[in-house]
Motif scaffolding. Structure first.
Motif, PDB file in Angstrom:
ATOM      1  N   ASP A  12       0.698  -1.219   0.196  1.00  0.00           N
ATOM      2  CA  ASP A  12       0.169   0.011   0.025  1.00  0.00           C
ATOM      3  C   ASP A  12       0.943   1.132   0.095  1.00  0.00           C
ATOM      4  N   CYS A  13       1.041   1.943  -1.075  1.00  0.00           N
ATOM      5  CA  CYS A  13       1.843   2.903  -1.128  1.00  0.00           C
ATOM      6  C   CYS A  13       1.307   4.406  -1.639  1.00  0.00           C
ATOM      7  N   ILE A  14       1.959   5.261  -1.511  1.00  0.00           N
ATOM      8  CA  ILE A  14       1.716   6.556  -1.867  1.00  0.00           C
ATOM      9  C   ILE A  14       2.854   7.136  -3.100  1.00  0.00           C
ATOM     10  N   PHE A  15       2.262   7.183  -4.223  1.00  0.00           N
ATOM     11  CA  PHE A  15       3.110   7.907  -5.352  1.00  0.00           C
ATOM     12  C   PHE A  15       3.595   9.234  -5.048  1.00  0.00           C
ATOM     13  N   HIS A  16       4.833   9.613  -4.954  1.00  0.00           N
ATOM     14  CA  HIS A  16       5.007  11.114  -4.850  1.00  0.00           C
ATOM     15  C   HIS A  16       5.867  11.481  -5.914  1.00  0.00           C
ATOM     16  N   GLU A  17       5.125  12.308  -6.854  1.00  0.00           N
ATOM     17  CA  GLU A  17       5.554  12.660  -8.244  1.00  0.00           C
ATOM     18  C   GLU A  17       6.868  13.333  -8.122  1.00  0.00           C
ATOM     19  N   PRO A  18       7.396  14.253  -7.454  1.00  0.00           N
ATOM     20  CA  PRO A  18       8.304  15.121  -7.454  1.00  0.00           C
ATOM     21  C   PRO A  18       9.694  14.075  -7.256  1.00  0.00           C
ATOM     22  N   ASP A  19       9.768  13.213  -6.523  1.00  0.00           N
ATOM     23  CA  ASP A  19      10.970  12.271  -6.439  1.00  0.00           C
ATOM     24  C   ASP A  19      10.683  10.935  -6.986  1.00  0.00           C
ATOM     25  N   GLN A  20       9.761  10.801  -7.634  1.00  0.00           N
ATOM     26  CA  GLN A  20       9.387   9.697  -8.399  1.00  0.00           C
ATOM     27  C   GLN A  20       9.253   8.371  -7.537  1.00  0.00           C
ATOM     28  N   THR A  21       8.989   8.606  -6.208  1.00  0.00           N
ATOM     29  CA  THR A  21       9.321   7.580  -5.321  1.00  0.00           C
ATOM     30  C   THR A  21       7.766   6.994  -4.653  1.00  0.00           C
ATOM     31  N   TYR A  22       7.694   5.759  -4.632  1.00  0.00           N
ATOM     32  CA  TYR A  22       6.597   5.224  -3.908  1.00  0.00           C
ATOM     33  C   TYR A  22       6.757   5.126  -2.390  1.00  0.00           C
ATOM     34  N   TYR A  23       6.311   5.873  -1.761  1.00  0.00           N
ATOM     35  CA  TYR A  23       6.469   5.665  -0.198  1.00  0.00           C
ATOM     36  C   TYR A  23       5.523   4.680   0.340  1.00  0.00           C
ATOM     37  N   VAL A  24       6.000   3.534   0.912  1.00  0.00           N
ATOM     38  CA  VAL A  24       5.308   2.455   1.338  1.00  0.00           C
ATOM     39  C   VAL A  24       4.690   2.882   2.692  1.00  0.00           C
ATOM     40  N   ILE A  25       3.359   2.677   2.764  1.00  0.00           N
ATOM     41  CA  ILE A  25       2.720   3.118   3.976  1.00  0.00           C
ATOM     42  C   ILE A  25       2.170   2.018   4.728  1.00  0.00           C
ATOM     43  N   ASP A  26       2.052   0.988   4.020  1.00  0.00           N
ATOM     44  CA  ASP A  26       1.374  -0.494   4.569  1.00  0.00           C
ATOM     45  C   ASP A  26       1.938  -1.470   3.482  1.00  0.00           C
ATOM     46  N   MET A  27       1.859  -2.756   4.355  1.00  0.00           N
ATOM     47  CA  MET A  27       2.162  -4.011   3.313  1.00  0.00           C
ATOM     48  C   MET A  27       1.036  -5.087   3.681  1.00  0.00           C
ATOM     49  N   VAL A  28       0.470  -5.447   2.585  1.00  0.00           N
ATOM     50  CA  VAL A  28      -0.572  -6.395   2.636  1.00  0.00           C
ATOM     51  C   VAL A  28      -0.270  -7.846   2.356  1.00  0.00           C
ATOM     52  N   CYS A  29       0.497  -7.923   1.402  1.00  0.00           N
ATOM     53  CA  CYS A  29       1.313  -9.163   1.218  1.00  0.00           C
ATOM     54  C   CYS A  29       2.565  -8.996   0.960  1.00  0.00           C
ATOM     55  N   TRP A  30       3.167 -10.250   1.522  1.00  0.00           N
ATOM     56  CA  TRP A  30       4.672 -10.419   1.424  1.00  0.00           C
ATOM     57  C   TRP A  30       5.154 -11.752   1.001  1.00  0.00           C
ATOM     58  N   ARG A  31       5.876 -12.039  -0.388  1.00  0.00           N
ATOM     59  CA  ARG A  31       6.026 -13.332  -0.537  1.00  0.00           C
ATOM     60  C   ARG A  31       4.758 -14.346  -0.860  1.00  0.00           C
TER      61      ARG A  31
END
Lengths: 431, 871
Positions: free
Chosen positions: A186-205
């Motif tokens: 679960d991310c927020i895409f921050h346009e100015p630095d082209q970065t996905y800030y990860v705010i939560d994790m729903v599934c991992w591997r």
């Protein structure tokens, strides 16, 4: 000595297909056993299966041509059968591609945990809650599977497709795990630095974290992302960057740090997560968003053109009976359309409609917001958003224009810890 | 009595079936009535020079079979039976046997040698028969060559049967001295020299200390090398066999001999008779094996603590070795491709060249290319075939960078040769080489793809055409198609094969229907390739795979309808059923894995299940195994609905679980029980009494192959997880078995890697059982039933941690069990875990593991424990 037994098959297949079938069967059984153990441990209650490949974003109409998403949400109750309500379930795959695309998008939109807007300060903020600065940008799901990474906006449409260092996020032989070793962030895409800030994790591997507490998810998120190096600098083939956000216990220090601390991204308010809450899809009061003018340039809602309108605007959904409701479950009714207007305007049930609220036409009554008069502005393009406003949002926006909840109020609600050792209250924990 | 035994033994070899049968029964009766007398009279028969050679030989053979058997449990019984015999009787038998070594009859001596070695194998580990080696060595000093020969042969068998650990170094030295002296060129008797050389082959395993001593090693090596120059072929062959054995056992001691060995082997390869030349090539293949292993293990990074350094013998010998091997490629036999068992200079040389390529990589390419270029267009088929074989042999090992350009040039040539070359050998090897190209240089990991959308069609046209060629060529073409499909396995929906999928499947089905598909395993190859095409199919081609379902079902149906078959036809029919069930299994697994195709496929489930049940009515292990595997896949795809087949299927499930003899079937069936548990969940409950009874019987049986036991324990976990607290009634049976197996496996001092691997499989099975049981009882009011077992589980984990020899899988499962214990027993687990000796250290170690699966389990366990301790 007989000719070397191992030498003989040089011109023959090195391994018999029967042996291969046996091994693949054993592999499948071992994997499924491990899955069921993990499910029992509530690590992988996920019934997700992702489409083999999504359309590349270059497709002219990516929104309409999305692949069907055969995903059944993990439900908090033990429920071996996928919920019948899953929208894609009974649709014919061949026909109705547009509808399916829309349904798929709607489905995706429902998978995000949507924080309510903070309209009053929850008790025990310092003990039971985390706080962090929300980066300004587009909320999205990032899914890595089958050697590619796809991000999808809240409305379900594809934002980017790119290789990443997430597990199964790129075609790399050395990292290849099982094919189902997908991740959902679960991310927020921050346009100015082209970065996905990860705010939560729903599934991992392939492990589902839906039924895990925020405490665990955040811990997992930080340790796992660090391990994989997914947050490393983007290589030539790794276009977008991932980053984690400092998450604080919501004591006075933490709240100050989140509110005033220097971060590499533009802030858009603060997010509060209840430590004990599971990842609950849809609107939840166990995650809250709060903004003021200092922490967000979007303190007051903007209209379609990005301007703050003179009057508060709300987006509501038109029901069969003409009622205008919020996206809450159960929905809150804010008004009603008269039938004659409906017939003339060619509006249909399910449409999202934008209204303006006059300054004098809303009021607080016994702590509830009531709206006396809604002025129809326009029909909302269904592709730009999938849902009506929530009650808490309408309330927060109303309060923001009249008597906003200030940072001082939040700080004041946090008492310095005076050795209060009372037992923590678990929320939604099956202990 | 003695006279009678002679006659019975002769009758037992009679051509007349009824006489033979009667004699066999008499022998059996005699053995059952009085074993000591029976064995005594057999040994006396063997020792008696007055008796006919045939009765003596059979007497010795029966004696040998009374001491050893293939099946481990039977073998153990026989060992115990021998040890329990009266000492006097045993002494008498042994005396007869030693006496036989002096017999003028070679067959009697040879049989006695083998029996002596078998007895030594039983008694020496028990510290019995200490005088054996002394009395054998005293024979060596006898003058009669035939006694010397028999004694050396006995020493050879002795070294094969007895483990070096139970023989003193002093005695080892004496044995080796006797053997090496017997090999010496000064030994006058050829028979003695041959027996000694063959004995050394077995004795090499005893020579560890002697090979560490420069003088002794030099001496042994000199004698072996001299023996390779003997005028007698058999001695030369045996001597080269010794060199092969030395190359793998004492690789690190060979540096100073390599130049000489190269000269000897090169001469043998070029000039000697085939059996000798083959062994000389084998020496180099064996050195390749060693260096490949070493390089694999250390990845080229050698440090001071590497066990065995790589001496790069192959790399050094390369400029001379490669030309020698290329010469052998020209010595093909006519029709070698039709003969499954063919093994000749050309095949051994090509195989060795392939190993050389894997050992040295890129360096081999420039040495081989001129040979290929020179010969590939020659009019003599031998030259064209040799060139092609050389090319095919070096495709694994060198880097794609080195090969891609060459392969791109060669590909067109190969395709046209496969179509146009007039010679079958050339076409056979060409198709095989194409397969190797696709296997090693095609796939999603290659930077420069050699197969493009453009040439894909051409390749397919040629391969499909070639599948109509003679069986051996068609079989290789199928093999090439197999690897072509495999290389596209993970390209996703845009597979270049997709447009041709229908055509490929049709062509493969046509091959399976060829009249001559029984030759050169063509039919099998066609089905295997079909399976791979199915495995690599995409969403796009799923409808075509779906159409295959009724086709294969119809074929299977037809095999079941066939009546009145001869036994030969029946065998072929069974083979075909196995292939069809295998194909269905692959299809089920493929279509069942995706939600979109699963529902469409499940319309066939009833009919398929019906066919499988009919297949079970046929008695053939391979078919049962295939059908069982397919049913596991079907259960997984069907889910809880599989319950409607259970009534019909259950008897065969039980049959499978009882199949001790064909343990593969039993193992597969155990796996299917797991599939059923996950598919049916608590709906499997009505069948659990029967299944658990059978599984418990399997575990208690000493007849069942040990490899089936770990999966049975895992299966306990599957069942418990499916039926939850209903597992209660099985606890009193399952838990003690788990406990005793856990105790055994915890301290199993693993003698070798294989034993350690098995021990770890067993541990993993036990832990998976604990995991399933603990999680199955979670949230049940009966959780406290597990409390009495918890200390033992923790103790098991402690021991595992302290033994320090578990593998990553065990570690992951073990730390998961710790979490499960905390998770299920909650606050009861806290004090237990706190009291356990090493839980904390174990957890810490797992938390800092590099293996993400271990770390994840550990993270989870940590959480569960913290909840248990807090709550």
């Amino acid at each position: 000595m007989a000719p070397h037994d191992l030498r003989r098959p040089f011109k023959r297949p090195a391994i018999s297909d029967q042996q291969r079938r046996r091994e693949l069967a054993l592999l499948r059984q071992a994997q499924q056993r491990s899955d069921s153990h993990n499910r029992a441990r509530q690590l992988a209650s996920s019934l997700l299966s992702l489409p083999a490949a999504d359309q590349p974003p270059s497709s002219p109409e990516p929104i309409l041509e999305d692949q069907p998403i055969q995903i059944e949400p993990a439900s908090p109750e033990p429920e071996p059968e996928p919920p019948e309500a899953a929208p894609t379930r009974d649709l014919n795959v061949v026909q109705a591609s547009k509808l399916r695309g829309l349904e798929a998008r709607r489905w995706f939109a429902r998978q995000l945990m949507l924080p309510e807007w903070m309209i009053d300060v929850p008790p025990y903020l310092d003990r039971d809650w985390y706080v962090f600065a929300r980066p300004a940008g587009m909320r999205c799901f990032v899914v890595s599977s089958n050697g590619t990474t796809v991000s999808r906006l809240r409305n379900g449409s594809v934002l980017h497709q790119f290789p990443s260092l997430l597990p199964s996020g790129a075609r790399r032989k050395d990292l290849s795990g099982p094919a189902h070793s997908y991740c959902i962030l679960d991310c927020i895409f921050h346009e100015p630095d082209q970065t996905y800030y990860v705010i939560d994790m729903v599934c991992w591997r392939g492990y589902s974290l839906y039924d895990c507490t925020a405490e665990f998810r955040f811990f997992w998120l930080n340790s796992k992302l660090a391990e994989t190096g997914a947050c490393g600098p983007p290589a030539a083939y790794h276009k977008y960057r991932f980053s984690v956000i400092p998450i604080y216990d919501c004591d006075q220090m933490g709240l100050q740090a989140a509110y005033a601390g220097v971060v590499p991204h533009v802030k858009d308010g603060l997010l509060f997560y209840n430590k004990h809450a599971h990842y609950q899809t849809g609107n939840t009061p166990l995650a809250l968003v709060w903004k003021d003018e200092f922490s967000s340039q979007y303190f007051l809602d903007t209209d379609g053109t990005g301007q703050v309108p003179a009057q508060q605007q709300v987006v509501l959904e038109l029901q069969d009976d003409g009622k205008l409701t919020t996206s809450d479950d159960p929905p809150v009714v804010f008004g009603c359309m008269d039938g004659e207007f409906l017939q003339k305007s060619n509006l249909r049930p399910g449409n999202l409609l934008r209204f303006a609220i006059g300054d004098e036409s809303a009021r607080l009554h016994d702590g509830r917001l009531e709206i006396l008069d809604l002025q129809f502005v326009a029909k909302v393009n269904p592709r730009s958003r999938a849902f009506a406003d929530s009650y808490s949002k309408v309330f927060f926006q109303y309060a923001a224009r009249h008597s906003p909840l200030r940072i001082e109020d939040l700080i004041a609600s946090i008492q310095p810890n005076l050795g209060d050792n009372s037992k923590t209250t678990d929320v939604d924990m099956d202990d | 009595m003695a006279m009678e035994v002679t006659q019975i033994l002769l009758n037992a070899q009679s051509v007349d079936g009824s006489i033979r049968k009667h004699a066999e029964e008499s022998l059996k009766q005699f053995q059952e009535q009085n074993l000591p007398a029976f064995l005594l009279s057999l040994s006396s028969e063997l020792a008696n020079n007055e008796k006919p050679v045939d009765s003596r030989k059979l007497a010795g053979l029966i004696l040998k079979n009374a001491l050893d058997a293939k099946e481990q449990h039977r073998k153990n019984e026989l060992v115990q039976r021998w040890l329990a015999l009266d000492i006097g009787v045993k002494a008498q038998i042994k005396a007869y046997l030693l006496q036989t070594l002096s017999s003028p009859v070679p067959d009697a001596r040879s049989t006695a040698s083998q029996v002596i070695a078998k007895i030594a194998g039983i008694e020496l580990p028990q510290k019995q028969w200490p005088e054996l080696i002394g009395s054998l060595l005293s024979n060596i000093h006898q003058l009669q060559p035939h006694v010397k020969q028999a004694t050396l042969e006995t020493l050879g068998y002795f070294c094969e049967e007895v483990s070096p650990q139970v023989v003193d170094q002093d005695q080892v030295n004496k044995i080796l001295t006797a053997v090496v002296q017997g090999m010496n060129a000064s030994e006058g008797s050829t028979d003695v020299r041959l027996a000694a050389t063959r004995a050394l082959y077995n004795a090499l395993g005893f020579a560890q200390a002697n090979f560490s001593n420069d003088m002794e090693r030099d001496y042994i090596m000199r004698v072996v090398c001299e023996a390779t120059l003997s005028p007698v072929v058999k001695i030369r062959q045996a001597a080269f066999e010794c060199l092969v054995a030395i190359s793998s056992t004492y690789y690190e001691k060979l540096a100073s001999y390599m130049q000489d060995i190269f000269n000897i082997t090169a001469k043998a390869v070029r000039e000697d008779e085939e059996p000798v030349a083959l062994q000389a090539i084998e020496f180099w293949s064996s050195i390749c094996d060693e260096e490949i292993d070493i390089l694999d293990e250390y990845g080229g990074d050698f440090t001071a603590d590497s066990d065995i350094p790589c001496f790069y013998f192959i790399k050094q010998a390369l400029p001379a070795l490669v030309p020698m091997l290329l010469e052998t490629l020209l010595k093909q036999e006519e029709d070698q491709d039709q003969d499954e068992g063919a093994w000749n200079l050309a095949m051994a040389g090509g195989t060795c060249l392939g190993l050389v390529a894997r050992t040295v990589g890129d360096d081999v390419v420039p040495l081989v290319m001129p040979f290929i270029e020179e010969n590939i267009t020659k009019p003599d088929w031998r030259q064209r075939e040799a060139a092609t074989y050389a090319f095919g042999s070096i495709l694994e090992g060198p880097s794609p960078d080195k090969l891609t350009r060459i392969v791109n040039v060669a590909l067109n040539f190969m395709l046209s040769a496969l179509m146009k070359d007039p010679n079958n050998h050339v076409k056979d090897t060409t198709a095989w080489t194409l397969g190797r190209i696709f296997e090693f240089l095609h796939g999603s990991t290659m930077e420069t793809p050699i197969i493009t959308k453009e040439n894909c069609q051409q390749i397919l046209t040629v391969l499909l055409q070639s599948m109509k060629d003679v069986p051996n060529v068609a079989e290789k073409a199928c093999g090439a198609l197999y690897f072509l499909a495999q290389g596209f396995e993970d390209v996703g929906s845009a597979s270049p094969l997709s447009p041709y999928c229908q055509e490929i499947i049709q062509a493969l089905l046509a091959v399976t229907h060829r009249e001559d598909a029984g030759e050169s395993r063509l039919r099998t190859a066609a089905y295997e390739t079909l399976n791979e095409v199915v495995r690599c199919s995409t969403d796009e081609t799923a409808p075509i795979v779906m159409q295959l379902v009724p086709v294969i079902m119809m074929e299977l149906h037809q095999t079941l309808e066939a009546q009145k078959l001869s036994s030969d036809e029946r065998e072929k029919q069974s083979e075909l059923q196995g292939l069809l069930c295998g194909c269905l299994q692959v299809i089920i697994q493929k279509l069942g894995a995706s939600e979109t195709t699963k529902y469409a496929f499940l319309q066939y489930a009833d009919q398929i299940m019906d066919l499988f049940l009919r297949v079970f009515a046929c008695r053939n292990a391979t078919v049962h195994e295939e059908a069982m595997l397919a049913i596991g896949a079907l259960a997984y795809a069907t889910g809880a609905n599989f319950v409607k087949y259970m009534q019909g299927f259950y008897p065969y499930l039980e049959m499978g679980l009882q199949n001790f003899e064909e343990y593969q079937v039993c193992a597969i069936t155990v796996g299917v029980v797991g599939d059923l548990c996950r598919a049916l969940e608590d709906k499997i409950l009505p069948f659990c009494d029967g299944i658990m009874t059978q599984l418990l019987k399997d575990l208690s049986s000493n007849q069942l192959h040990r490899s089936v036991k770990p999966p049975i324990f895992s299966c306990f976990g599957d069942i418990a997880l499916a039926i939850g607290e209903n597992f209660e009634k099985y606890l009193i049976y399952a838990m003690p078995m788990l406990q005793s197996a856990a105790e055994l496996s915890a301290h199993a001092a693993a003698a070798d890697d294989e034993m350690l691997e098995y021990t770890n499989q067993l541990r993993n099975g036990i832990l998976e059982a604990y995991s399933g049981i603990l999680q199955g009882f979670k949230n049940s009011p009966k959780t406290q039933l597990l409390l009495p077992y918890a200390p033992h589980v923790l103790q098991f984990l402690d021991t595992l941690y302290n033994e320090k020899d578990m593998d990553d899988t065990v570690m992951k499962t073990a730390i998961g069990v710790l979490g499960d214990l905390a998770d299920t027993l909650g606050s009861h687990a806290g004090p237990l875990i706190n009291r356990s000796v090493s839980s904390k250290d174990f957890l810490e170690e797992c938390l800092s593991s590099d293996d993400h699966l271990i770390k994840e389990s550990a993270d989870w366990a940590k959480l569960a424990i913290s909840r248990a301790i807090a709550g």
